[in-house]
Structure formats: structure tokens, C-alpha cells
Design a protein around this motif. Structure first.
Motif, PDB file in Angstrom:
ATOM      1  N   ARG A 210       0.810  -1.223   0.000  1.00 56.68           N
ATOM      2  CA  ARG A 210       0.000   0.000   0.000  1.00 56.68           C
ATOM      3  C   ARG A 210       0.840   1.268   0.000  1.00 56.68           C
ATOM      4  O   ARG A 210       0.336   2.358  -0.263  1.00 56.68           O
ATOM      5  N   PHE A 211       2.143   1.138   0.270  1.00 60.01           N
ATOM      6  CA  PHE A 211       3.044   2.288   0.195  1.00 60.01           C
ATOM      7  C   PHE A 211       3.743   2.367  -1.170  1.00 60.01           C
ATOM      8  O   PHE A 211       4.661   3.146  -1.348  1.00 60.01           O
ATOM      9  N   GLU A 212       3.301   1.519  -2.096  1.00 60.16           N
ATOM     10  CA  GLU A 212       3.801   1.495  -3.475  1.00 60.16           C
ATOM     11  C   GLU A 212       5.285   1.142  -3.570  1.00 60.16           C
ATOM     12  O   GLU A 212       6.032   1.717  -4.357  1.00 60.16           O
ATOM     13  N   VAL A 213       5.689   0.203  -2.738  1.00 64.53           N
ATOM     14  CA  VAL A 213       7.042  -0.372  -2.809  1.00 64.53           C
ATOM     15  C   VAL A 213       6.906  -1.890  -2.776  1.00 64.53           C
ATOM     16  O   VAL A 213       5.900  -2.424  -2.268  1.00 64.53           O
ATOM     17  N   PRO A 214       7.896  -2.642  -3.304  1.00 66.10           N
ATOM     18  CA  PRO A 214       7.819  -4.113  -3.315  1.00 66.10           C
ATOM     19  C   PRO A 214       8.086  -4.697  -1.934  1.00 66.10           C
ATOM     20  O   PRO A 214       9.180  -5.212  -1.646  1.00 66.10           O
ATOM     21  N   GLY A 215       7.085  -4.632  -1.071  1.00 64.64           N
ATOM     22  CA  GLY A 215       7.255  -5.038   0.320  1.00 64.64           C
ATOM     23  C   GLY A 215       7.635  -6.499   0.481  1.00 64.64           C
ATOM     24  O   GLY A 215       8.508  -6.830   1.293  1.00 64.64           O
ATOM     25  N   TRP A 216       6.993  -7.405  -0.275  1.00 70.10           N
ATOM     26  CA  TRP A 216       7.304  -8.835  -0.145  1.00 70.10           C
ATOM     27  C   TRP A 216       8.761  -9.091  -0.511  1.00 70.10           C
ATOM     28  O   TRP A 216       9.455  -9.853   0.161  1.00 70.10           O
ATOM     29  N   GLY A 217       9.223  -8.471  -1.591  1.00 70.30           N
ATOM     30  CA  GLY A 217      10.613  -8.635  -2.008  1.00 70.30           C
ATOM     31  C   GLY A 217      11.581  -8.119  -0.962  1.00 70.30           C
ATOM     32  O   GLY A 217      12.647  -8.720  -0.734  1.00 70.30           O
ATOM     33  N   LEU A 218      11.229  -7.019  -0.322  1.00 68.41           N
ATOM     34  CA  LEU A 218      12.080  -6.465   0.735  1.00 68.41           C
ATOM     35  C   LEU A 218      12.200  -7.443   1.903  1.00 68.41           C
ATOM     36  O   LEU A 218      13.297  -7.673   2.433  1.00 68.41           O
ATOM     37  N   TRP A 219      11.069  -8.050   2.304  1.00 69.67           N
ATOM     38  CA  TRP A 219      11.117  -8.984   3.424  1.00 69.67           C
ATOM     39  C   TRP A 219      11.815 -10.290   3.049  1.00 69.67           C
ATOM     40  O   TRP A 219      12.518 -10.893   3.879  1.00 69.67           O
ATOM     41  N   ALA A 220      11.641 -10.751   1.800  1.00 71.00           N
ATOM     42  CA  ALA A 220      12.354 -11.957   1.356  1.00 71.00           C
ATOM     43  C   ALA A 220      13.859 -11.721   1.392  1.00 71.00           C
ATOM     44  O   ALA A 220      14.636 -12.585   1.837  1.00 71.00           O
ATOM     45  N   GLN A 221      14.283 -10.557   0.928  1.00 71.15           N
ATOM     46  CA  GLN A 221      15.695 -10.173   0.979  1.00 71.15           C
ATOM     47  C   GLN A 221      16.175 -10.124   2.420  1.00 71.15           C
ATOM     48  O   GLN A 221      17.286 -10.581   2.744  1.00 71.15           O
ATOM     49  N   CYS A 222      15.351  -9.582   3.310  1.00 72.98           N
ATOM     50  CA  CYS A 222      15.691  -9.470   4.729  1.00 72.98           C
ATOM     51  C   CYS A 222      15.896 -10.844   5.356  1.00 72.98           C
ATOM     52  O   CYS A 222      16.875 -11.065   6.085  1.00 72.98           O
TER      53      CYS A 222
END
Length: 461
Positions: free
Chosen positions: A349-361
Motif C-alpha cells: 500500500r506504500f507502493e514499494v515491493p514489500g514482499w521482495g524487501l522482506w524476502a531479501q531481509c
């Protein structure tokens, strides 16, 4: 995606992603490899010239394809999806995540100068050969915090990145100037520059420097540049986030040029300061290779350790933020191409790839726990250089293959400078194959493991 980043933000992302902890450490190994003040500066100048040449060539590609994914997109358009995927695979498996892990642990190790409780010597749990220490937990906490911040929108990440990078530039600049003004020792400077252009390498068996030339000199240069190239890497991360940069056709190429130039000037100036304040012997054999700690002690006395610890904490924290901010955009583009987890191709909802960020994390945190992130990074420098060279060869290919695409910026010095970079990169790769096989073959294996994964994911999607 929201176009939140201007030229200053993009330039600070380049600078901030490049400057981590390397400049404070790797000069020790460079001196052990090449053995003189003149060759120390040559290695850093050569690294800067190579990096700047590559950045100028990437400017043309960024103007042609101003989209999220950057280098992945360039490889896909110049070659095919398999080559592009192998780059993205290496990025997720080791390059981006391994660097995030290594920089996070470096942050924790220097934080331990101020707060010993987070030291890697503070073992929290042990089972057989597995050890969990406080530095690993601290690194994971930093990675999770920065990931959460960046899932809340690109604006938060870019503000933090710009502020920390400006502080980083001012701190390094201030340390260099203060060292040259207040701690300059003419006797050390003159001694360091005596016989400055005779290359030598440290012979561990004989415990002395020995003169080298010919093949031995080439081997020493290649080995020395492993550290300096790592310290100058991640400059291409700004291309990953092209979809969120205003006027990307202009600003990406310009930020690549300005950012790599700023870092080259900082790195060379810092090494000049080392030579003005610390003897060549003390640079080569600084405890744990922490040259900056030795130089800072010469400038500030006993408080020097605290000063440099704070500087490196700021530097590594900002570096990790830049790496985390940019990396997920590659996975986003890969997912939309059908060669990565589908969830990574969605924006939150913030228009960023949130799932990808958490997978990377999650994967970067797992690498923190292995304690092998440093080895993984050594394995892929060979692979990183190959992909850089392939990408720049892509400039030549796309000139023939896609002459219709508007090019608001063209590679500076084409075709000479791009060709020189390709020759230099492949020369270093050949040298690494010959003289550093421990680093090269495992890196190739990691990349080649991506081939069955590509077909498995492609068939599934």
C-alpha cells in the motif's frame, strides 16, 4: 511506483551504497600485495578509473531503459532472460544479500567498541559447530529495522540515505583534512615515499618484502584489486530503482558519474592521509587490518578508536540502507518476468515491493547466522566483474540490435572507453582464475546453480 528521488537523492544512493567499511580496512592487504606507497595509490586510482568508465557506459543503458530492475533489464534486452536471471539469481543468493549481511556485521563489530556487549566474542548460544553471537543478532536487528523502514515507502528510505551519506562524506572529508593538517609527519611521509615505485609483496615464509615484476606483479595487482573493487562496488544499485527516480533518462547517468567520481576522490584522498600519518609497515600490519583505527589514533590520540568507530557505524548503517532500498526492485522486475516468486512482483500500500524487501531481509539474516558471508563475497567478485563486462558489451550489441531506441545520453568515449573496461575486467577475471582459484570456481558454481532453478521457475509460471 512513486517518483520520489531527485538527482541529489540518486547521487547519494550511489555514494552511500559504495562506501561501507572497506576504505577503513582493505588498504592493509593492498600494501601487503604491492608493497609501496606509489603502488597503493595506483591501485586505488586504477579501481576508480575502471569504476568511473563502467558508470559512464551504464549511463547510455539507463537512458534507454529507465525502468525498475536496472542491470537485470539491460542484460535481458541485450541477451536473453536466462543471462538476466543468472545475474538476478547471483544478486539474491549472494551478492546483494551477502553484502547486506557483511555490512550489518561490520556495523555490529564497530559498535562493540562503544558497547562491548554486542561483540562477536559474546557467544549467546552454541550447539556443536554452530555459534550465535551478539554481533550477529545486532546485524539482524539492523537489517530488520532498515527493511521495515523501507517497506513504509521510498521517501523514508531516501531521506535517511541522503542524510547519512552527507554525514559520511563530511566525516571522511573532515578526517582526511584534519589528518593532513594536524597529524602530518614529514619523516613518515618521506620514508613512505622512498622507493615508492618499486613493487614488492610480503613473503610470509621469509617474513619480509621481496621485489616483484612480470607475472608476479600482475598476480599482486589482481589480488590487491579484489579488496579495492569490493570497496567500490554497488555503484550500479541506483539503476535498480530507476522506476522511482524523477527524469531517470538524465538523472541516473548523471548520478552514476557524480557518485563514482566523489567516491574515487574520497578513497584516494583517504589513502594519501594514511600515508601522511602512518608508516607503510603499520598500514600493512594494522591489527585486524583496521588501518583507519591506527590513523585515527595518530590524529586524535586515545579517543581515536571511538571517533573511527562512530564514523564506521554511520558509514555501514547508511550503506546497508542503500543496499536494502535498491535490491528488492530487481526481484520485483524478475517476478513480473515470471522468473521469481510471484509475490515479489506486487507493490504494497506504500507502493514499494514489500514482499521482495522482506524476502531479501530473511535471506540476508540467514547469511548472518552462517558466519560465511565474507567467504561468499570473495567467491562472487569474479562473477560480478563478468556481469559488469557483459552489460557493457551490451552497449555494443544494442547499438546494432536496437538502433531505434532514443538515446538521450550516449556512453562517453564510445567505443574506446567501454572496450577498455571490458578488456580490463576480463584481464582481472583471467588473473583471478589463475592466481585466486579459491575465489573463482565456487562463484561460477553458485551462478551455474541458477540454470536449473530458471527452468524450474519458468516452467511453473
Amino acid at each position: 511506483m512513486k517518483k520520489e528521488l531527485g538527482l541529489l537523492d540518486a547521487t547519494m544512493l550511489v555514494v552511500g551504497s559504495m562506501i561501507g567499511s572497506g576504505i577503513f580496512i582493505v588498504s592493509a592487504d593492498i600494501v601487503r600485495q604491492v608493497g609501496s606507497a606509489g603502488w597503493l595509490i595506483i591501485i586505488w586510482l586504477l579501481t576508480g578509473a575502471i569504476t568511473l568508465t563502467a558508470a559512464l557506459s551504464y549511463g547510455e543503458l539507463s537512458a534507454m531503459f529507465p525502468k525498475a530492475g536496472g542491470q537485470y533489464v539491460y542484460l535481458r534486452e541485450a541477451y536473453n532472460r536466462l543471462i538476466a536471471f543468472l545475474y538476478g539469481w547471483a544478486l539474491f543468493a549472494v551478492v546483494q544479500t551477502g553484502t547486506i549481511a557483511a555490512v550489518g556485521v561490520a556495523f555490529a563489530k564497530f559498535t562493540a567498541y562503544l558497547f562491548p556487549a554486542v561483540s562477536d566474542e559474546h557467544i549467546l548460544y552454541q550447539y556443536n559447530i554452530f555459534q550465535l553471537n551478539a554481533a550477529q543478532i545486532t546485524a539482524i536487528a539492523v537489517i530488520v529495522l532498515l527493511t521495515w523502514l523501507n517497506t513504509r515507502g521510498v521517501k523514508n528510505g531516501k531521506i535517511l540515505q541522503t542524510v547519512l551519506t552527507i554525514v559520511k562524506i563530511l566525516s571522511l572529508g573532515g578526517l582526511t583534512i584534519l589528518g593532513l593538517i594536524t597529524a602530518f609527519k614529514s619523516e613518515i611521509w618521506n620514508l613512505n615515499w622512498t622507493d615508492a615505485w618499486t613493487p614488492k609483496t610480503w613473503d610470509f615464509s621469509g617474513e619480509m618484502f621481496v621485489n616483484i615484476s612480470g607475472a608476479a606483479l600482475f598476480a599482486a595487482i589482481v589480488s590487491a584489486m579484489v579488496g579495492s573493487l569490493f570497496s567500490s562496488d554497488a555503484w550500479n544499485n541506483v539503476t535498480f530503482i530507476a522506476g522511482e527516480i524523477r527524469n531517470p533518462e538524465r538523472n541516473i547517468g548523471l548520478s552514476l558519474f557524480l557518485g563514482t567520481l566523489i567516491v574515487t576522490v574520497i578513497y584516494v584522498s583517504t589513502n594519501v592521509m594514511y600515508l601522511a600519518t602512518v608508516s607503510l609497515q603499520d598500514i600493512a600490519f594494522a591489527p585486524a587490518d583496521r588501518v583507519a583505527v591506527v590513523a585515527s589514533h595518530a590524529i586524535f590520540g586515545n579517543v581515536g578508536t571511538v571517533v573511527i568507530a562512530v564514523m564506521i557505524m554511520i558509514s555501514t548503517f547508511g550503506c546497508d540502507n542503500g543496499l536494502i532500498l535498491s535490491g528488492a526492485r530487481v526481484y520485483y522486475t524478475m517476478a513480473n518476468d515470471g522468473v521469481f516468486f510471484k509475490q515479489a512482483g506486487k507493490l504494497n500500500r506504500f507502493e514499494v515491493p514489500g514482499w521482495g524487501l522482506w524476502a531479501q531481509c530473511v535471506w540476508a539474516s540467514a547469511l548472518c547466522l552462517t558466519g560465511k558471508y565474507g567467504d561468499l563475497l570473495n567467491y562472487v567478485i569474479f562473477v560480478v566483474l563478468i556481469f559488469y563486462a557483459l552489460t557493457i558489451i551490451g552497449v555494443f550489441i544494442l547499438r546494432k540490435k536496437r538502433p531505434d531506441i532514443p538515446r538521450t545520453y550516449k556512453a562517453f568515449g564510445y567505443p574506446v572507453l567501454p572496450a577498455i573496461y571490458v578488456i580490463a575486467a576480463f584481464s582481472i577475471c583471467i588473473g583471478l582464475l589463475i592466481y585466486q582459484p579459491t575465489f573463482t570456481w565456487p562463484g561460477l558454481i553458485i551462478v551455474l546453480m541458477g540454470i536449473p532453478v530458471y527452468y524450474l521457475i519458468g516452467n511453473k509460471n
